[in-house]
Design a protein around this motif. Structure first.
Motif: not given
Length: 279
Positions: A83-90, A98-102, A108-114, A124-128
């Motif tokens: 909810x916080x991240x959806x509102x643009x909060x950090x 941080x990877x989950x926040x990203x 919420x900020x990019x077109x829906x992917x499958x 990929x974010x998790x491994x990195x």
């Protein structure tokens, strides 16, 4: 470095062929986790993040979804952070990775992917994220798994004449070679010592046998990598990895058994002539 003589000495011996467990990943979290040092808790927490990943994907689609209790975060905590991240909060990295926040912010900020692409992007974010941890074994474990995942995807894609590049997850040198090389071995024979094993696995047609071979490769790797780690957090990490692997196979076997039972019952129903008055 903390040593866990009592904890490790009390761990049961595990083999990949075990079909019954008296101990689970969830048991470890409640019984052993409180006795770890703060640094080691963070390290073991990287293992449990795989369940948080799955939980986040569920909650993004349905905020009422039931979550896997094996994760580091409760449903309430995850819902609050989403909810916080959806509102643009950090949300600080010391509170939430941080990877989950990203991932959530991008969701919420990019077109829906499958769903498939979202799951791969999160992986990929998790491994990195985990490959940057300051424990050599744990970082290497995630790097090893990233290579396995990508190499097998690349060989399968090539076999079916699919475009390989979009299917590769991550940004390592091996990832780049898989995306760009047309060589039979993707130019990785000298870079990936177990490449021939992965080639043979990729040629295995039967999916269950293929998965078993992948897990055997993982099992052997982790045993060799921690051969001299007797009472360390690395040994506890390996125990958790092996426990999760066995749990998954037992679960799959139960599922297969249940499916077989249902198909037998269905076949019997078809064969038995039921009198009209009982239909």
């Amino acid at each position: 470095m903390s040593k866990y003589y009592y904890l490790v000495a009390g761990l049961p011996e595990l083999t990949l062929e075990d079909n019954k467990l008296s101990y689970t990943v969830a048991d470890f979290k409640t019984e052993f986790y409180p006795f770890l040092s703060e640094d080691d808790k963070k390290l073991i927490g990287l293992f449990y993040l795989q369940y948080d990943n799955a939980n986040v994907l569920k909650l993004l689609k349905d905020k009422e979804a039931a979550v896997d209790p094996r994760g580091n975060y409760s449903a309430e905590e995850l819902t609050e952070y989403i909810s916080s991240l959806k509102e643009g909060d950090e949300v600080p990295d010391c509170v939430f990775p941080s990877y989950l926040s990203t991932f959530i912010s991008e969701y919420f900020n990019t077109p829906a992917e499958d769903d498939f692409l979202q799951e791969d992007h999160l992986a990929a974010l998790y491994y990195a994220y985990c490959m940057k941890c300051n424990n050599e074994f744990v970082a290497s474990w995630f790097a090893f798994n990233l290579i396995i995942k990508n190499v097998l995807v690349a060989f399968t894609a090539r076999k079916f004449k699919m475009d390989i590049a979009p299917l590769i997850v991550g940004n390592t040198e091996v990832c780049e070679a898989l995306r760009t090389s047309s060589a039979r071995d993707f130019g990785l024979s000298s870079e990936v010592e177990y490449l021939e094993q992965l080639v043979k696995i990729s040629e295995t047609e039967e999916l269950v046998e293929r998965e078993k071979k992948i897990d055997q490769l993982r099992w052997n790797w982790m045993e060799e990598a921690t051969f001299f780690d007797y009472f360390t957090v690395e040994r506890l990490f390996v125990f958790l990895l092996q426990l999760e692997m066995i749990e998954r196979w037992i679960s799959l076997d139960k599922e297969k058994g249940s499916q077989m039972f249902r198909s037998i019952i269905a076949a019997l129903k078809d064969e038995v002539q039921i009198p009209a008055e009982f239909r």
